[in-house]
Structures are given as C-alpha cells and as structure tokens.
Design a protein around this motif. Structure first.
Motif, short mmCIF file in Angstrom:
data_model
loop_
_atom_site.label_atom_id
_atom_site.label_comp_id
_atom_site.label_asym_id
_atom_site.label_seq_id
_atom_site.Cartn_x
_atom_site.Cartn_y
_atom_site.Cartn_z
N ILE A 67 0.85 -1.19 0.00
CA ILE A 67 0.00 0.00 0.00
C ILE A 67 0.89 1.24 0.00
N SER A 68 0.42 2.28 -0.63
CA SER A 68 1.18 3.54 -0.72
C SER A 68 0.31 4.69 -0.28
N LEU A 69 0.94 5.75 0.12
CA LEU A 69 0.22 6.95 0.56
C LEU A 69 -0.48 7.60 -0.62
N ASP A 70 -1.76 7.93 -0.43
CA ASP A 70 -2.52 8.73 -1.39
C ASP A 70 -3.02 9.94 -0.63
N SER A 71 -2.37 11.08 -0.83
CA SER A 71 -2.67 12.29 -0.05
C SER A 71 -4.07 12.81 -0.32
N ARG A 72 -4.75 12.31 -1.34
CA ARG A 72 -6.10 12.79 -1.66
C ARG A 72 -7.16 12.17 -0.77
N LEU A 73 -6.86 11.06 -0.09
CA LEU A 73 -7.83 10.38 0.75
C LEU A 73 -8.01 11.11 2.08
N GLN A 74 -9.25 11.23 2.53
CA GLN A 74 -9.56 11.92 3.77
C GLN A 74 -9.98 10.92 4.84
N GLY A 75 -9.61 11.20 6.10
CA GLY A 75 -9.99 10.33 7.21
C GLY A 75 -9.19 9.04 7.18
N GLU A 76 -9.74 8.02 7.86
CA GLU A 76 -9.09 6.70 7.89
C GLU A 76 -9.56 5.89 6.69
N LYS A 77 -8.65 5.62 5.77
CA LYS A 77 -8.98 4.86 4.58
C LYS A 77 -7.83 3.91 4.25
N LEU A 78 -8.16 2.63 4.13
CA LEU A 78 -7.23 1.62 3.65
C LEU A 78 -7.89 0.94 2.46
N CYS A 79 -7.37 1.20 1.26
CA CYS A 79 -8.00 0.75 0.03
C CYS A 79 -7.31 -0.51 -0.48
N LEU A 80 -8.08 -1.59 -0.58
CA LEU A 80 -7.55 -2.87 -1.04
C LEU A 80 -8.20 -3.25 -2.37
N ARG A 81 -7.41 -3.87 -3.23
CA ARG A 81 -7.91 -4.31 -4.52
C ARG A 81 -8.14 -5.82 -4.52
N ARG A 82 -8.94 -6.26 -5.49
CA ARG A 82 -9.26 -7.67 -5.58
C ARG A 82 -8.00 -8.52 -5.77
N SER A 83 -7.04 -8.00 -6.50
CA SER A 83 -5.80 -8.76 -6.72
C SER A 83 -5.01 -8.96 -5.43
N MET A 84 -5.32 -8.19 -4.39
CA MET A 84 -4.63 -8.33 -3.12
C MET A 84 -5.30 -9.38 -2.23
N ILE A 85 -6.57 -9.68 -2.48
CA ILE A 85 -7.33 -10.59 -1.63
C ILE A 85 -7.04 -12.03 -2.04
N LYS A 86 -6.36 -12.76 -1.19
CA LYS A 86 -6.01 -14.15 -1.48
C LYS A 86 -7.03 -15.14 -0.93
N PHE A 87 -7.68 -14.79 0.17
CA PHE A 87 -8.76 -15.62 0.71
C PHE A 87 -9.62 -14.75 1.62
N GLU A 88 -10.83 -15.20 1.88
CA GLU A 88 -11.78 -14.47 2.71
C GLU A 88 -11.97 -15.21 4.04
N GLY A 89 -12.79 -14.60 4.91
CA GLY A 89 -13.21 -15.30 6.12
C GLY A 89 -12.46 -14.92 7.38
N SER A 90 -11.37 -14.17 7.28
CA SER A 90 -10.62 -13.80 8.48
C SER A 90 -11.30 -12.64 9.18
N THR A 91 -11.28 -12.64 10.51
CA THR A 91 -11.88 -11.56 11.30
C THR A 91 -10.84 -10.74 12.05
N ASP A 92 -9.59 -11.00 11.80
CA ASP A 92 -8.50 -10.28 12.47
C ASP A 92 -8.52 -8.82 12.04
N THR A 93 -8.48 -7.91 13.01
CA THR A 93 -8.52 -6.47 12.70
C THR A 93 -7.15 -5.83 12.66
N ASN A 94 -6.10 -6.62 12.82
CA ASN A 94 -4.74 -6.08 12.81
C ASN A 94 -4.18 -6.01 11.40
N VAL A 95 -3.62 -4.87 11.06
CA VAL A 95 -2.87 -4.73 9.82
C VAL A 95 -1.41 -5.03 10.15
#
Length: 578
Positions: free
Chosen positions: A103-131
């Motif tokens: 992930i890289s800084l995008d200075s245009r985003l406001q507030g708390e935003k973590l933007c993930l793309r489909r190509s980054m998602i390897k599997f679903e179902g996890s509930t862990d809130t830690n980055v």
C-alpha cells in the motif's frame, strides 16, 4: 494460563476460508501466507477498509497486488510501527486478514482509509482487525549486480570495462576496511554484521577513546573473516555493488500522470530527496531472459501531484498494452523489489523484447483440498524441483553459446525457469527430460573454490550421460579433492570469467592480514585497558549499590551451562563519557 489442545484443522479454520481453493499447491501457499514473518501490527477500524477495482487492460492487471492508504492511516503506522519512527516510510508491505500486498500513501484520501484491490485478496473469512507490517520502504536498498544480470548486459553489448572497474572498486573498498577503525565500523554497519552486539558502535567508541580494536584478537579475526566472506561473494557470485543504483518496492501510478514506459523514482537519502530523471535501466531478479532488462524514462512530477510525497519507491505507469512489471521476469506489485540503474556505463546498446509466458493454471483436483493432498504436493515438489538445475545449466550454455542468453536454447531454459518458479504454487513440475544435455565442462567462474584445477584444453561437447545425472556435485568434488574431479572447468573468455580471475583471494587475504598487524604489542590486553579507562572516568559516579541487582539479572538471563567465566564487567548507572 489457559491450556487448550489445538488441532491443525481448527487453527486453519480460524485463519480464514480456504474451502473454495481446489489446488493443493495454491491452498498450501495461501495458508503459509498467514504464517509469514511480520515486523509489527496496528489496529484500525473496520469502517476504514475500502474495496477498489483493479486497473485491467488487454487481459493484464496493471495494479496487481497494490493498494493505497490515507495520511491518517499512515500516521497510525508511524506511531505504532517501531521501524517507522523517525523514518516515516510512505510505502508498506502489509498482510491484512486474507489480503497481501503493498500500500502507498494517497494524499487525496480523507480520514481513515485503507483501500484494497481484488488482486490483493487471497482468501476471505478472516476476522483479524490487525494490519500486519511485513516490510516498509525506510530507505533505498543498495543495488548489487549478479551473474545473471551481468551476462544479459554483456549480451546486450555493454563492454567489459565497466564491470571490471566496479569490481575493482568494490575489492579496494574492502581492502581499505582494515586500514582504520572508522572504515571497519562503517563496514560492519553497512553489512549489518554484529548488529545485535552493536559491534559498529563499539569499534567507533573505542576509537574515540583512543583505542584500536585491532589490538583485540577476537575483533581483528571477526573483521578479517567478514571481509574475506565479502570478497568471496564478489568472486564466486559476482555480487558487485552499483553506486548509481537502487533496489526499491514497485507500485502503480494512481494519478495517471505517467505515460507508457515512464516511471517515477525517488529516494530519501541523507542529503534529502533524490528524484531520477532521464533514461534508466530497470530489471528484477532472477533475470534469465534478455528481455528481463529494459530501459525506461524517469520523470519528475509536479508538487501538487500525490506521487510527489512518495519516496524509496519506483512507480510504474498504468497505461500501455502491457504493464512493465510483468515484462521484468514476470514481476507484480505485491512486494517485488526492482533494480534501477542510472549509471551510463551500464546502459545496454540494444534492447531485447520481453518474454511473454502464458500464466499457468494451477492443478485442480475438483474437490476441497485435504491435508493429505498438501502433503503429497510437498513430497512431489521436493522430488521434482529443478529450479537450481535449470539456472546452472542456463549459465553454462549462455557462456558457451556465441550469442549468450539470446541463444534459442537459453531462451527455452528461461521459459522453463519461469515454470519452475511457479511450481510451488501451481503444482506443475518441469520434467527433466525437457532440459537439454549439459556439457562435459563448466566455465571456471562456477568453480566452488580456489583448489579446483582449470583445464585449458577442455572442449564444449555435450555429455552422453542421461539428463538426470546430478549437476550440483561441487561439494562432492571438494570432498574428493585428492582424486580427479568429476566436473572439469575451462577458462571462460566472457566477462564473468575475467571478473572471476581478476580476484586472487589468497593474495588479498595476505594483504589485509598485513594491514591488521599494524599495532605494536601492549603490556595489557585491550579489555583491561578499557576497564582502567572507564574506572578512571567513572570514579565519582555512584554505581556499586547496583552490583547485586546486576548479578541477579545476569544469573536469571542465562542458563548455568551457558554462562561465561567471570571477568571484570563494566557496570555503570549513569555516566557522560566523551
């Protein structure tokens, strides 16, 4: 402590949902992703997570593995991630729930935003809130040549002199390491040798106090051994530092300002931010195909563009028929490191078209993967892993072919190497029967050590042995050094052979030992004289009342079998020693 028996199935189920994966190799890779090493972790609100689309064109994913974050999220990382304090990286390699990437800084985003793309998602179902932070662009990594890159550059008409000059400079720098304590301290710090023991700091501090660490046999032997190891890295691996080069994370341009075959490359150095401009060489390791090295244009961006705030990164364009990372040995943007060179002496005189290998489809067993399926895959992988064999054979044939890596056989081997790299995730092995027969002799730069005899009369004829005859027999040759070696070596007339023969490690080691013997013999050992110095400087400092406490800490921190024999220890509560 709550003692609970955990079974492997229960642990995997807590990690996420892998039931949709039908490939044992891919399933094992996805599960292993959750156990990769992380440096730290921060917790962010679930409302901060956003899914954004990938940038796709012509069947290619230009944004493969990269996302963005807002300044507020990055500030949390700087606060919670110890490795970021004071350095403030703008590029992070993360693992979050079932996602992995950069992930890289995008200075245009406001507030708390973590933007993930489909190509980054390897599997679903996890509930862990830690980055979880796997890596960060704290500083540009040094760029080292290797035999693969050197050979390709030679075949692309780069002359021999720049390589020989860079190697000579690297060897001379190592030779100067033993000349002064400050050189030795810098060497240990740069190569991260003795970091836990703060060896670099110790040598520098001794120098400021008027002592030369060379007087201590252990410290002197440590330096000589470390320097010799580095010389052998240069001689036997051609690991040569390029001063005008960086190794950086890669991401995609989110702003659209970069055109096709343009990059933005900036690094945070001691004197400030340096931005590259003009033509630069870019590649990625491993590189076997001549098209794995390309020349692109580096540009500056306006101060009002979000890319302006990024550093220690190479940003690729989102335009064109094909994304540039995929041209560089099949790279992507989920954490791959790219080598950027702006040394004009290393610019190739010609450019080869990049390879375009089909993306292999992992083996599908048509049902949910079970533990036995993954076990069988691991056994199959260990039995059929040909990656090292292909790389070795490619190096031999590239040295012997008139056109080097441009030879059709070497091009074929580069494709097989790409398939062998993917074997661990696809489950599709490369058959040894697909490999060409290897020659009876190897070039001298592949010799495992200085005791190997070089045969100047050996030819390049192919061996009549079956292809499954082991190639990797260097250790056996050394073990049987009293008899004739199974592998014969010839003096290569290509640049790698010249680089190899330019270093005489025995002569080099004799020189640094002579330099290290510069100190006259003292009546007392170095540690005794340091103790006398510190005792004198700390004479008026109250510290003796901490002696019993220090002994208790020492006894509790080390098992009795591992405790060193007692000797004078420096125990100071507070002192300002100049």
């Amino acid at each position: 402590m709550d003692r609970t028996l955990l079974h492997a199935r229960a642990v995997i189920e807590e990690l996420g949902d892998f039931g949709h994966i039908r490939s044992p190799a891919k399933c094992a890779a996805r599960i292993g992703q959750a156990f990769s090493q992380t440096l730290s972790a921060i917790t962010i609100s679930g409302d901060a997570i956003m899914r954004i689309p990938d940038v796709e064109r012509n069947g290619r994913t230009f944004s493969d593995g990269c996302g963005t974050c807002s300044p507020d999220v990055l500030a949390q990382v700087w606060e919670g991630y110890r490795g970021a304090r004071g350095l403030k990286p703008t590029i992070l390699q993360i693992r979050f729930q079932g996602a992995k990437g950069v992930i890289s800084l995008d200075s245009r985003l406001q507030g708390e935003k973590l933007c993930l793309r489909r190509s980054m998602i390897k599997f679903e179902g996890s509930t862990d809130t830690n980055v979880e932070i796997c890596g960060a662009s704290n500083k540009p990594l040094p760029m080292y040549l290797n035999r693969q890159v050197i050979k390709i550059l030679e075949d692309l008409k780069v002359p021999n002199e720049p390589f020989l000059r860079l190697q000579a400079a690297a060897v001379e720098e190592l030779r100067q390491t033993t000349v002064s304590p400050l050189n030795a301290s810098t060497f240990f710090h740069r190569n991260r040798i003795g970091t836990a023991a703060r060896l670099s700091f110790l040598i520098k501090k001794l120098f400021y106090w008027g002592f030369d660490f060379i007087e201590d046999h252990f410290l002197r032997d440590t330096l000589e051994t470390a320097v010799l190891v580095q010389v052998r890295e240069i001689k036997y691996r051609s690991r040569i530092l390029v001063g005008k080069g960086w190794t950086l994370y890669g991401i995609m341009d989110e702003t659209g300002i970069l055109k096709e075959n343009q990059i933005y490359c900036a690094a945070h150095l001691d004197h400030g931010i340096q931005v590259l401009t003009g033509n630069v060489v870019i590649t990625r390791c491993p590189a076997l195909h001549p098209g794995d090295i390309q020349v692109v244009e580096a540009i500056k961006v306006p101060e009002d563009n979000p890319l302006y705030y990024l550093h220690n990164v190479v940003v690729f364009s989102s335009y064109g028929d094909r994304d540039l990372p995929s041209k560089l040995s099949g790279g992507d943007l989920d954490g791959d490191l790219y080598n950027v060179i702006w040394d004009p002496d290393l610019y190739p005189k010609q450019i080869s078209p990049p390879a375009d290998y089909p993306i292999p489809e992992p083996i599908n067993i048509g049902r949910p993967v079970e533990r036995g399926d993954m076990t069988k895959h691991f056994v199959t992988f260990m039995e059929n892993d040909t990656l090292g064999m292909i790389a070795t054979l490619h190096q031999i044939l590239a040295d012997q072919a008139p056109t080097g890596t441009l030879d059709p056989t070497c091009i074929k081997l580069a494709g097989l190497h790409s398939s062998a790299v993917d074997f661990s995730k696809t489950g599709i092995p490369v058959s040894r029967m697909e490999l060409p027969k290897y020659p009876k002799a190897r070039p001298d730069f592949q010799a495992p050590g200085p005791r190997v005899v070089i045969d100047k009369c050996v030819g390049f004829e192919a061996s009549e042995d079956p292809i499954d005859t082991p190639i990797e027999t260097d250790e056996m040759d050394e073990a049987n050094s009293f008899g004739p070696p199974r592998i014969r070596y010839y003096p290569s007339n290509k640049v790698l052979g010249k680089l190899y023969r330019a270093i005489d490690e025995h002569k080099f080691f004799a020189q640094i030992q002579k330099q290290s013997s510069r100190v006259e013999k003292q009546d007392h050992s170095l540690i005794e004289r340091v103790w006398q110095y510190v005792s004198k400087k700390a004479a008026l400092i109250e510290w003796t009342h901490y002696t019993d406490f220090a002994k208790t800490v020492k006894e509790k921190s080390a098992p009795s079998s591992l405790r060193p024999p007692s000797f004078p220890r420096i125990q100071i509560h507070s002192a300002n020693i100049n």
